[in-house]
Design a protein around this motif. Structure first.
Motif, PDB file in Angstrom:
ATOM      1  N   SER A  25       8.184  -3.430   8.864  1.00 54.09           N
ATOM      2  CA  SER A  25       8.052  -3.121  10.293  1.00 54.09           C
ATOM      3  C   SER A  25       6.626  -3.313  10.780  1.00 54.09           C
ATOM      4  N   ALA A  83      10.484  -1.590   1.945  1.00 53.31           N
ATOM      5  CA  ALA A  83      10.135  -3.008   2.065  1.00 53.31           C
ATOM      6  C   ALA A  83       9.214  -3.483   0.945  1.00 53.31           C
ATOM      7  N   LEU A 136      -2.481  -5.517   6.700  1.00 59.23           N
ATOM      8  CA  LEU A 136      -1.693  -6.178   7.743  1.00 59.23           C
ATOM      9  C   LEU A 136      -2.545  -7.363   8.188  1.00 59.23           C
TER      10      LEU A 136
HETATM   11  S1  SF4 Z   1       3.789  -2.167   6.911  1.00 57.89           S
HETATM   12 FE1  SF4 Z   1       5.190  -0.404   6.864  1.00 57.89          FE
HETATM   13  S2  SF4 Z   1       7.207  -1.298   6.578  1.00 57.89           S
HETATM   14 FE2  SF4 Z   1       5.716  -2.909   6.055  1.00 57.89          FE
HETATM   15  S3  SF4 Z   1       5.478  -2.741   3.864  1.00 57.89           S
HETATM   16 FE3  SF4 Z   1       3.883  -1.494   4.794  1.00 57.89          FE
HETATM   17  S4  SF4 Z   1       4.768   0.582   4.890  1.00 57.89           S
HETATM   18 FE4  SF4 Z   1       6.456  -0.839   4.545  1.00 57.89          FE
END
Ligand code: SF4
Ligand code: HEM
Ligand code: SF4
Length: 385
Positions: free
Chosen positions: A350, A326, A366
Motif C-alpha cells: 500500500s 506484503a 519507499l
Molecule cells: S509500505 Fe506498507 S504495505 Fe508496503 S511493504 Fe511496507 S509496510 Fe507493507
C-alpha cells in the motif's frame, strides 16, 4: 488517480465519524468496527443455530414417528412455544441474520466510500461480495426450513428459477430438491445446505482476512453488550411466528417478505425468468468488478516499498509489522552472512511506509520517500521553528 466515489460523500462520512468520536470517543465509535459487527452476529448465529438444531426435525411428514416433533413445521412450533426460551432463541437467530445483512452492507459502503476497496485490497472486496451472496443464500434456506406456506412458495419459485437456466438448470433443480419432487429428502438437503454453507463461511472469511495482518475482529465488550441488548429488545418486541403448515397438495401464492433476505423473490415474482437471471448475474458481476477500473486506469499508482538487499539482515521486523502481508522472507543467497532476506510483493503493497519505520537497519525504503529525505525534511522543519 481514478476514483468512482463522489468526494462530498467521503467528506461527509469522515465528518460523521469525527462527530461520533466527539460524542462517544474513538474507542467506542462503531465506524471503526464496521467489519467486526457482522463477525459478531455470525457468532450469535452459530450459537443460536446450534440450540435450534437440537430440536429441529428436517422432514415434511412424521418420518421419525415422534409425538411432538412430527415434522419440520411442528418441530419449529415446539421450539417456539414449548421449549423454555425457545421462542427467544428463534427470534435471536432470525434477527441476528437480518442484523448481519444490514451490517455487511454498511461495512461494504464504508470501505467503498473511504476508498479502501481497490488496488491491493481487491481480494477483500471480491471475497466480501462472495460472502454477502453466501449469507443471503444461507438466510433464504433458513426460510425454507420453517416449512410453512411461505417455505413452500419459496421452494417452488426457486425450483422454477433454477430449472429455467440453460444446460445446468434441470440438474441444479434436482440437486436443490434432492430428487424430482418435494420429499423428506428435500428438507434434509435444505438443512445440509443451511449448516454446511454457514461453516463454509469460515473459509470465505479466512480468504477475506488473509491479506490483512491485524484485522479488527471484535468490537469492545461495551459495544457487544449494546448490540445484544438491542437484539433482545427487538426479539421481545416482535416475536417470531410461523405461517400455516405447508401442504404440498395446495398452491399458496402470497407470503410476507423479509426484505433483507427475500428481495430476490420479489424480483422473481415480478419478472420474466430470463430477465431475472440476466439482472441477477449482471448485478453480481458489476458488484464484483467494482475495484477493477483502477487497476488498468491508474497502472498501479502505489509506490511499493523496496528492500536494499545489501543492508537487509533478515530480522523479519518489517514483515511482522506490514499491515497487508506484503513482505515475504525468502532464503538469502548462498554465501550470505544471514539466513533470510525480505522481499516486497509490490501488488500487495500500500506504500504506507510502516516497514520503513520498523527496519532498524535502513534496509527498506519507499522509492519516492527515502529515509534520508524524511530525516532532512524533519530537520529542516525543526530548524525553521
Ligand atoms: S509500505 Fe506498507 S504495505 Fe508496503 S511493504 Fe511496507 S509496510 Fe507493507
Ligand atoms: C460476512 C461478511 C463480512 C465480514 C464478517 C467482514 C469482515 C471484515 C473485517 C473484520 C475486516 C477488517 C476491518 C478492519 O480491520 O478495519 C474487513 C475488511 C474489508 N472488507 Fe469485509 N467483511 C464482510 C463482507 C464484506 C463485503 C460484502 C465487502 C465488500 C463488498 C467487504 C469488503 C472489505 C474490504 C475492502 C476490506 C478491507 C478494508 C481495509 O483494509 O480497511 N467485506 N472485513
Ligand atoms: S526489517 Fe530491515 S533488516 Fe529486517 S528483514 Fe526487514 S528489511 Fe531486512
Amino acid at each position: 488517480m481514478y476514483s468512482s466515489i463522489p468526494k462530498g460523500l467521503t467528506d461527509f462520512t469522515l465528518l460523521v465519524e469525527k462527530g461520533t468520536n466527539a460524542v462517544i470517543t474513538n474507542k467506542y465509535n462503531p465506524f471503526y468496527y464496521h467489519g467486526a459487527l457482522p463477525q459478531y452476529y455470525l457468532w450469535v448465529l452459530y450459537l443460536s443455530g446450534l440450540l435450534l438444531f437440537a430440536y429441529y426435525i428436517p422432514t415434511i411428514d412424521n418420518a421419525y414417528f415422534s409425538e411432538n416433533l412430527v415434522n419440520a413445521w411442528t418441530s419449529v412450533n415446539y421450539i417456539t412455544n414449548t421449549i423454555p426460551m425457545g421462542g427467544v432463541i428463534r427470534g435471536i437467530h432470525r434477527y441476528a441474520g437480518d442484523a448481519m445483512v444490514i451490517t455487511i452492507v454498511l461495512h461494504a459502503l464504508r470501505v467503498w466510500v473511504t476508498d479502501r476497496y481497490r488496488q491491493y485490497r481487491w481480494v477483500q472486496w471480491v471475497t466480501g461480495v462472495i460472502l454477502l451472496f453466501m449469507v443471503l443464500f444461507i438466510g433464504q434456506t433458513g426460510y425454507y426450513l420453517v416449512w410453512d406456506e411461505r417455505s413452500l412458495v419459496l421452494t417452488r419459485m426457486t425450483v422454477s428459477a433454477l430449472a429455467a437456466l440453460p444446460i445446468v438448470g434441470p440438474g441444479l433443480a434436482a440437486w436443490f430438491l434432492n430428487g424430482s419432487a418435494i420429499t423428506n429428502l428435500t428438507l434434509s438437503n435444505f438443512l445440509f445446505i443451511h449448516i454446511g454453507l454457514s461453516f463454509t463461511l469460515l473459509f470465505g472469511l479466512w480468504l477475506h482476512y488473509v491479506r490483512m495482518t491485524r484485522p479488527v475482529l471484535t468490537p469492545p465488550p461495551a459495544i457487544n453488550y449494546l448490540l445484544t441488548a438491542v437484539l433482545l429488545l427487538v426479539v421481545f418486541a416482535y416475536p417470531i411466528t410461523s405461517g400455516k403448515m405447508a401442504d404440498i397438495n395446495t398452491t399458496p401464492t402470497s407470503f410476507d417478505i423479509d426484505w433483507f433476505f427475500l428481495f430476490p423473490y420479489y424480483l422473481l415474482a415480478h419478472m420474466d425468468l430470463t430477465v431475472y437471471w440476466v439482472v441477477i448475474i449482471a448485478a453480481s458481476l458489476a458488484l464484483m468488478l467494482v475495484p477493477f477500473p483502477s487497476l488498468y486506469k491508474a497502472a498501479h499508482p502505489v509506490e511499493a516499498a523496496e528492500v536494499v538487499l545489501s543492508k537487509c539482515v533478515g530480522c523479519r521486523l518489517c514483515s511482522l509489522d506490514c499491515p497487508y502481508q506484503a513482505i515475504e522472507m525468502v532464503p538469502a543467497p548462498a554465501g550470505s552472512r544471514f539466513k533470510l532476506l525480505a522481499t516486497v510483493m509490490p501488488y500487495r503493497c500500500s506504500g504506507c511506509g510502516v516497514c520503513v519505520g520498523a527496519c532498524a537497519f535502513d534496509a527498506i525504503d519507499l522509492p519516492n520517500l527515502l529515509d534520508s529525505d524524511v530525516t532532512a525534511q524533519i530537520k529542516a522543519m525543526a530548524e525553521a521553528q
